[in-house]
Design an enzyme around this catalytic site. Sequence first.
Site, mmCIF file in Angstrom:
data_model
loop_
_atom_site.group_PDB
_atom_site.id
_atom_site.type_symbol
_atom_site.label_atom_id
_atom_site.label_comp_id
_atom_site.label_asym_id
_atom_site.label_seq_id
_atom_site.Cartn_x
_atom_site.Cartn_y
_atom_site.Cartn_z
ATOM 1 N N TYR A 1 -6.079 2.506 7.351
ATOM 2 C CA TYR A 1 -5.396 1.336 6.796
ATOM 3 C C TYR A 1 -5.106 0.246 7.816
ATOM 4 O O TYR A 1 -4.521 -0.772 7.485
ATOM 5 C CB TYR A 1 -4.097 1.751 6.112
ATOM 6 C CG TYR A 1 -3.272 2.737 6.928
ATOM 7 C CD1 TYR A 1 -2.705 2.353 8.123
ATOM 8 C CD2 TYR A 1 -3.117 4.045 6.506
ATOM 9 C CE1 TYR A 1 -1.987 3.244 8.884
ATOM 10 C CE2 TYR A 1 -2.394 4.951 7.257
ATOM 11 C CZ TYR A 1 -1.828 4.541 8.448
ATOM 12 O OH TYR A 1 -1.128 5.425 9.214
ATOM 13 N N LYS B 1 2.512 4.467 1.324
ATOM 14 C CA LYS B 1 2.790 5.004 2.659
ATOM 15 C C LYS B 1 2.566 6.500 2.577
ATOM 16 O O LYS B 1 3.308 7.219 1.923
ATOM 17 C CB LYS B 1 4.217 4.694 3.089
ATOM 18 C CG LYS B 1 4.544 5.255 4.465
ATOM 19 C CD LYS B 1 5.785 4.602 5.015
ATOM 20 C CE LYS B 1 6.403 5.279 6.205
ATOM 21 N NZ LYS B 1 5.600 6.074 7.082
ATOM 22 N N CYS C 1 26.574 36.586 16.960
ATOM 23 C CA CYS C 1 26.792 38.023 16.949
ATOM 24 C C CYS C 1 26.244 38.533 18.279
ATOM 25 O O CYS C 1 25.124 38.205 18.654
ATOM 26 C CB CYS C 1 26.012 38.640 15.793
ATOM 27 S SG CYS C 1 25.788 40.420 15.958
ATOM 28 N N LYS D 1 10.973 3.165 1.988
ATOM 29 C CA LYS D 1 10.884 4.621 1.782
ATOM 30 C C LYS D 1 11.501 4.988 0.443
ATOM 31 O O LYS D 1 12.620 4.564 0.146
ATOM 32 C CB LYS D 1 11.632 5.340 2.906
ATOM 33 C CG LYS D 1 10.976 5.119 4.265
ATOM 34 C CD LYS D 1 10.241 6.364 4.704
ATOM 35 C CE LYS D 1 10.676 6.752 6.080
ATOM 36 N NZ LYS D 1 10.536 8.093 6.430
ATOM 37 N N GLU E 1 0.836 -1.204 0.000
ATOM 38 C CA GLU E 1 0.000 0.000 0.000
ATOM 39 C C GLU E 1 0.869 1.252 0.000
ATOM 40 O O GLU E 1 1.992 1.220 0.476
ATOM 41 C CB GLU E 1 -0.866 0.024 1.276
ATOM 42 C CG GLU E 1 -1.735 -1.199 1.423
ATOM 43 C CD GLU E 1 -2.268 -1.368 2.848
ATOM 44 O OE1 GLU E 1 -2.279 -0.385 3.609
ATOM 45 O OE2 GLU E 1 -2.643 -2.506 3.173
ATOM 46 N N ASP F 1 2.246 10.333 3.737
ATOM 47 C CA ASP F 1 3.033 11.176 4.636
ATOM 48 C C ASP F 1 2.126 12.163 5.353
ATOM 49 O O ASP F 1 2.062 13.333 5.022
ATOM 50 C CB ASP F 1 4.082 11.928 3.800
ATOM 51 C CG ASP F 1 5.144 12.558 4.680
ATOM 52 O OD1 ASP F 1 5.214 12.203 5.869
ATOM 53 O OD2 ASP F 1 5.886 13.410 4.178
ATOM 54 N N CYS G 1 25.562 43.357 10.803
ATOM 55 C CA CYS G 1 25.933 44.613 11.455
ATOM 56 C C CYS G 1 27.442 44.899 11.434
ATOM 57 O O CYS G 1 27.874 45.970 11.841
ATOM 58 C CB CYS G 1 25.439 44.608 12.904
ATOM 59 S SG CYS G 1 26.315 43.417 13.930
ATOM 60 N N CYS H 1 29.830 39.891 11.865
ATOM 61 C CA CYS H 1 28.429 39.628 11.538
ATOM 62 C C CYS H 1 28.086 40.273 10.194
ATOM 63 O O CYS H 1 28.342 41.450 9.988
ATOM 64 C CB CYS H 1 27.540 40.194 12.645
ATOM 65 S SG CYS H 1 25.797 40.172 12.210
ATOM 66 N N CYS I 1 21.918 44.670 16.312
ATOM 67 C CA CYS I 1 22.075 44.098 14.973
ATOM 68 C C CYS I 1 20.694 43.915 14.337
ATOM 69 O O CYS I 1 19.782 43.347 14.943
ATOM 70 C CB CYS I 1 22.791 42.755 15.103
ATOM 71 S SG CYS I 1 22.755 41.756 13.623
HETATM 72 S S1 IVH Z 1 0.293 0.276 8.805
HETATM 73 C C1 IVH Z 1 1.881 -1.165 13.368
HETATM 74 N N1 IVH Z 1 -0.093 1.469 6.507
HETATM 75 O O1 IVH Z 1 3.644 5.101 8.843
HETATM 76 C C2 IVH Z 1 1.870 -0.028 12.409
HETATM 77 N N2 IVH Z 1 1.043 2.691 8.211
HETATM 78 O O2 IVH Z 1 6.312 4.591 9.992
HETATM 79 C C3 IVH Z 1 1.037 -0.366 11.210
HETATM 80 N N3 IVH Z 1 1.650 4.989 7.573
HETATM 81 O O3 IVH Z 1 2.702 4.817 12.217
HETATM 82 C C4 IVH Z 1 0.946 0.795 10.334
HETATM 83 N N4 IVH Z 1 0.823 4.907 5.533
HETATM 84 O O4 IVH Z 1 1.364 6.450 10.702
HETATM 85 C C5 IVH Z 1 0.426 1.583 7.748
HETATM 86 N N5 IVH Z 1 -0.548 2.370 4.427
HETATM 87 C C6 IVH Z 1 -0.027 2.507 5.661
HETATM 88 C C7 IVH Z 1 0.598 3.693 6.108
HETATM 89 C C8 IVH Z 1 1.126 3.745 7.397
HETATM 90 C C9 IVH Z 1 1.439 5.655 6.436
HETATM 91 C C10 IVH Z 1 2.322 5.561 8.745
HETATM 92 C C11 IVH Z 1 1.682 5.232 10.071
HETATM 93 C C12 IVH Z 1 2.748 4.522 10.868
HETATM 94 C C13 IVH Z 1 3.977 5.019 10.195
HETATM 95 C C14 IVH Z 1 5.110 4.057 10.410
#
Ligand code: IVH
Length: 670
Positions: A224, A114, A424, A312, A112, A116, A409, A406, A429
């Site tokens: 998720y 991830k 500084c 990542k 899935e 942010d 100033c 600096c 300044c």
């Molecule tokens: S599953 C036991 N699925 O990433 C933790 N996490 O670095 C199971 N996150 O704390 C998490 N997308 O906040 C899961 N598709 C996804 C995610 C996801 C983002 C975040 C989540 C987690 C962090 C871990």
Amino acid sequence: MTDIESRIGQLRNQLEYHNYRYYIEAEPIITDAEYDRLYAELVELESEYPDLLVSHSPTQKVGGQVRSEFETYSHSIPMLSLDNTYSEEDLRAFHQRVLKNLDVTDVVYSVEPKIDGVGISIRYEDGVMTRALTRGNGERGDDVMANIRTVRSIPSRLLTDAPPAVLEARGEVYMNRQDFAELNERRRKNGEDLYANARNTTAGSLKLLDSGEVAKRPLDAVFYTSGEIIGIDLTTQDQLLTTFREFGLKVQRLKYNCSTIDDVIASIADLDLRRSEIPYDLDGAVVKVNSFAFQGALGFTAKSPRWAIAYKYQAERAVTTLRAMTVQVGRTGVLTPVAELDPVSLSGTTVSRATLHNYEEIARKDIRVGDQVEIEKAGEIIPAVLRPLKDQRTGKEVVIESPATCPSCGQPVYATANEVAIRCTNSTCRQQVIGRLLHFGSRGAMDIETLGESMANILVGEGFVTVPADIYELTGDQVTRLRAMEGLGDISVNKLLQKIEESKRNPPWRLLFGLGIRHIGAKAARSLVIHFGDIEEIASASIEELTNVPEIGSIMAESVYEYFRDPRNIEKLLRLKECGVQTRDTAVTGRSDSPFYGKKCVLTGTLSGITRDQATEILLQLGADVGSSVSKKTDLLIAGENPGSKVEKARKMGVKIIDEEEFRHDIGPA
Ligand code: IVH
């Protein structure tokens, strides 16, 4: 101390500081990738030198701390994080561990995006939302339900006639790229400072105390995974996602089911290509074992599940030429070097500046003017210089020396013992004056929303302001000149004046914090004002009297004492007072007579006509210490309507309980 020991100590300090910036301030100053590198270096050193491993190392905890403005609760099941990897090799090793632990030859994975964003856990009881906790430190989180209710895509009730008794849906709150850009565009038009990135803005939004404000932010959410579940049997991740969807909980559209690790790797690559189709920012992919029975068998380490891993994506990088160095001067006089670059396209924007953190770092990485440098950006507005490409050198590159004067100033600068920073020390300044003004008006201090970087530059640049008090005495002529400036106009000038006027009525701890006395944060400022009631009394207190205040140690006491020995600072204070800024706490009189003075209090349930935050504020003003859970140390529980389990706990522990009527009586006239 050996070099190894001191490097380990340094890494721990840095990671703790960056955790604080990330989790508490919601304002990180390094990229995730940089953080991960520091973290990985520490993990490696600790595994190489196990005798140096200690239980308080940042590698040994789930991360984060809990903010206190919200009621905090324990997570029924901890919210863990995921192990991160950046390589195919690590993914294959993960797969081998899974097979070995399960003693099987193949296994199905769910891959899935991830996302942010900011983690959230929402509890539905009989289909109705009853709580929404932030991740906090993984064990306990803040209850931000009032704010979560403003997010339109999160249902207050599950869309089903037969809801399970308990369902905790866990996912991520985020902002779409487009919505974030529009939010910033509106701010730009209003002359307000721009937000750095969508994730931090989301985190900041969830922590706002005014839900009305939160409702104006374009927040969205996807789910998720689950926390506690009672009354429904789910057996796979696939089924969990389908069920969530049926219940009206938004899930991510893109996901892959993979039965081989090659398939997993191909899916991650495919997802990377499709990143631009997804309207929000991804920072990688999450690979999860699909079967819950297998997940159960694999279990957890102290920090993360053994059945999932995060891959990542590399933050985007580019190579360009470092043309010159400039230096920024902060409010405390610290000099920060900045790299001026040949413009280069990175993550969809053109980059021409990057931070270099400090001179020690420049020397350590041996970065020179004229170098080809690799830069990196991961969501932030300001990217970072990673390294110079030394093999591309022509010999014409110029070593960067730390400056002797600096740049703002021209006065000499000094390196301070035990610090990497160069400062500084000239208090007039100009850059420092701007920095101090920005701090004075910042959200944690006097909270003058309109006083952002561009406005501070104008006010100081035009010579209207040299000390913060000047903003309270802008002359008619100055205001006319402001109105005539391009990009400002009547509306934003009126708003500025209104916010300045409103700030006069702030509780005095905000002013004390806003003065920017070294070592005095908002919390210490509060303690001091509660104790003395009047900033003038703080100014004339002896070191001993200052150290008598709870939570004020000798370094803080000395810093306050020194600050007010400077007649210019006394003059500043008196002038603010003359301008009508509150320096004395008039909210309460005879505080030490208050029945709440020095008492550890806990609030529970709903009070009529007053929010919990307001009640907390009143208690703090009266000198109480307000906690979030009842323990043996609690002196008093204040119970409103529908108080919940705290009353029971307080009774068992023999803690005194009062109701709203008694509370209102005891706080006395406002
Ligand atoms: S599953 C036991 N699925 O990433 C933790 N996490 O670095 C199971 N996150 O704390 C998490 N997308 O906040 C899961 N598709 C996804 C995610 C996801 C983002 C975040 C989540 C987690 C962090 C871990």
